[in-house]
Write a protein that holds these residues in place. Structure first.
Motif, mmCIF file in Angstrom:
data_model
loop_
_atom_site.group_PDB
_atom_site.id
_atom_site.type_symbol
_atom_site.label_atom_id
_atom_site.label_comp_id
_atom_site.label_asym_id
_atom_site.label_seq_id
_atom_site.Cartn_x
_atom_site.Cartn_y
_atom_site.Cartn_z
ATOM 1 N N PRO A 105 22.514 38.368 -26.715
ATOM 2 C CA PRO A 105 23.832 39.007 -26.580
ATOM 3 C C PRO A 105 24.103 40.036 -27.674
ATOM 4 O O PRO A 105 23.692 39.867 -28.817
ATOM 5 C CB PRO A 105 24.799 37.829 -26.702
ATOM 6 N N ALA A 106 24.809 41.082 -27.293
ATOM 7 C CA ALA A 106 25.306 42.042 -28.280
ATOM 8 C C ALA A 106 26.543 41.427 -28.930
ATOM 9 O O ALA A 106 27.299 40.713 -28.279
ATOM 10 C CB ALA A 106 25.667 43.357 -27.607
ATOM 11 N N PRO A 107 26.771 41.686 -30.202
ATOM 12 C CA PRO A 107 27.951 41.124 -30.867
ATOM 13 C C PRO A 107 29.207 41.926 -30.527
ATOM 14 O O PRO A 107 29.121 43.082 -30.123
ATOM 15 C CB PRO A 107 27.609 41.267 -32.348
ATOM 16 N N PRO A 108 30.378 41.300 -30.718
ATOM 17 C CA PRO A 108 31.618 42.054 -30.551
ATOM 18 C C PRO A 108 31.829 42.947 -31.779
ATOM 19 O O PRO A 108 31.035 42.906 -32.722
ATOM 20 C CB PRO A 108 32.682 40.966 -30.475
ATOM 21 N N ALA A 109 32.896 43.706 -31.772
ATOM 22 C CA ALA A 109 33.213 44.583 -32.910
ATOM 23 C C ALA A 109 33.878 43.750 -34.002
ATOM 24 O O ALA A 109 35.091 43.751 -34.150
ATOM 25 C CB ALA A 109 34.116 45.717 -32.465
ATOM 26 N N CYS A 110 33.075 43.008 -34.732
ATOM 27 C CA CYS A 110 33.564 42.207 -35.853
ATOM 28 C C CYS A 110 32.425 42.074 -36.855
ATOM 29 O O CYS A 110 31.274 42.350 -36.524
ATOM 30 C CB CYS A 110 34.045 40.824 -35.371
ATOM 31 N N PRO A 111 32.730 41.636 -38.079
ATOM 32 C CA PRO A 111 31.649 41.435 -39.047
ATOM 33 C C PRO A 111 30.664 40.364 -38.568
ATOM 34 O O PRO A 111 31.072 39.334 -38.031
ATOM 35 C CB PRO A 111 32.377 40.971 -40.309
ATOM 36 N N VAL A 112 29.385 40.652 -38.770
ATOM 37 C CA VAL A 112 28.325 39.703 -38.421
ATOM 38 C C VAL A 112 27.396 39.576 -39.625
ATOM 39 O O VAL A 112 26.874 40.580 -40.110
ATOM 40 C CB VAL A 112 27.506 40.186 -37.198
ATOM 41 N N ARG A 130 15.243 42.692 -36.496
ATOM 42 C CA ARG A 130 15.453 43.581 -35.347
ATOM 43 C C ARG A 130 16.926 43.597 -34.934
ATOM 44 O O ARG A 130 17.501 44.665 -34.705
ATOM 45 C CB ARG A 130 14.569 43.109 -34.194
ATOM 46 N N TYR A 131 17.528 42.426 -34.833
ATOM 47 C CA TYR A 131 18.935 42.327 -34.409
ATOM 48 C C TYR A 131 19.862 43.005 -35.426
ATOM 49 O O TYR A 131 20.738 43.783 -35.063
ATOM 50 C CB TYR A 131 19.326 40.856 -34.237
ATOM 51 N N ALA A 132 19.641 42.704 -36.699
ATOM 52 C CA ALA A 132 20.474 43.289 -37.757
ATOM 53 C C ALA A 132 20.348 44.812 -37.767
ATOM 54 O O ALA A 132 21.348 45.523 -37.930
ATOM 55 C CB ALA A 132 20.082 42.706 -39.112
ATOM 56 N N ARG A 133 19.147 45.313 -37.578
ATOM 57 C CA ARG A 133 18.937 46.760 -37.545
ATOM 58 C C ARG A 133 19.651 47.365 -36.334
ATOM 59 O O ARG A 133 20.358 48.361 -36.439
ATOM 60 C CB ARG A 133 17.440 47.073 -37.486
ATOM 61 N N GLN A 134 19.489 46.726 -35.174
ATOM 62 C CA GLN A 134 20.059 47.252 -33.934
ATOM 63 C C GLN A 134 21.585 47.270 -33.971
ATOM 64 O O GLN A 134 22.209 48.216 -33.503
ATOM 65 C CB GLN A 134 19.579 46.412 -32.751
#
Length: 170
Positions: A105-112, A130-134
């Motif tokens: 899943p793509a994250p919502p517009a919030c801090p991750v 990969r996820y953090a970069r994307q």
């Protein structure tokens, strides 16, 4: 100030009040958060876990902070787009797993924030990179394994910093 919730989601073989969650819950309580931890034991199907977390979250008012480990991190991220989410704190998230890449899943517009171990032999650390970069997420890589058990103090310090950051305007 209204009551604020943090919801924990354990991994596939975890439990709702394991050592890591108990330690992180203490950090959350110091920030004035009400703690919930969802019990997924006996639920092998990720879709059933998503439905369970969604059910729990929809009963809680306001923006939520979601914390998940491994499969629990995947479940949290999936649900985060369906409920008001203030932030995601993810431990060794089971993203981009072989055969399931399209379900990441793509994250919502919030801090991750993502925490992962260099020595993880269950979910490759490269998946979190990969996820953090994307998605331009914060990434913390520790000298640890998948469970991060030997680094609970480090995980708690990272959670504390994360909460300081996301709760500043609460």
């Amino acid at each position: 100030m209204s009551q604020q919730y943090i919801v924990f989601s354990h991994g596939q073989d975890g439990e709702p009040w394991g050592t890591k969650i108990v330690a992180m819950a203490e950090v959350a309580k110091k920030h004035g958060l009400t703690v919930e931890s969802v019990d997924y034991r006996g639920m092998a199907d990720p879709a059933v876990r998503v439905a369970r977390l969604l059910e729990v979250c929809k009963k809680l008012p306001g923006e939520l902070l979601l914390v998940g480990s491994s499969l629990g991190a995947h479940v949290c991220t999936t649900v985060s787009t369906q409920v008001l989410t203030r932030g995601l704190f993810l431990l060794a998230p089971a993203f981009f797993m072989p055969g399931y890449e399209k379900y990441t899943p793509a994250p919502p517009a919030c801090p991750v924030d993502i925490v992962h171990g260099w020595n993880d032999d269950i979910v490759p650390v490269e998946n979190s990179i990969r996820y953090a970069r994307q998605y331009k997420s914060a990434l913390h890589i520790l000298d640890s394994d998948h469970r991060l058990s030997a680094n609970v103090a480090d995980v708690c310090a990272l959670l504390d910093n994360f909460l300081r950051r996301v709760l500043v305007n609460a």
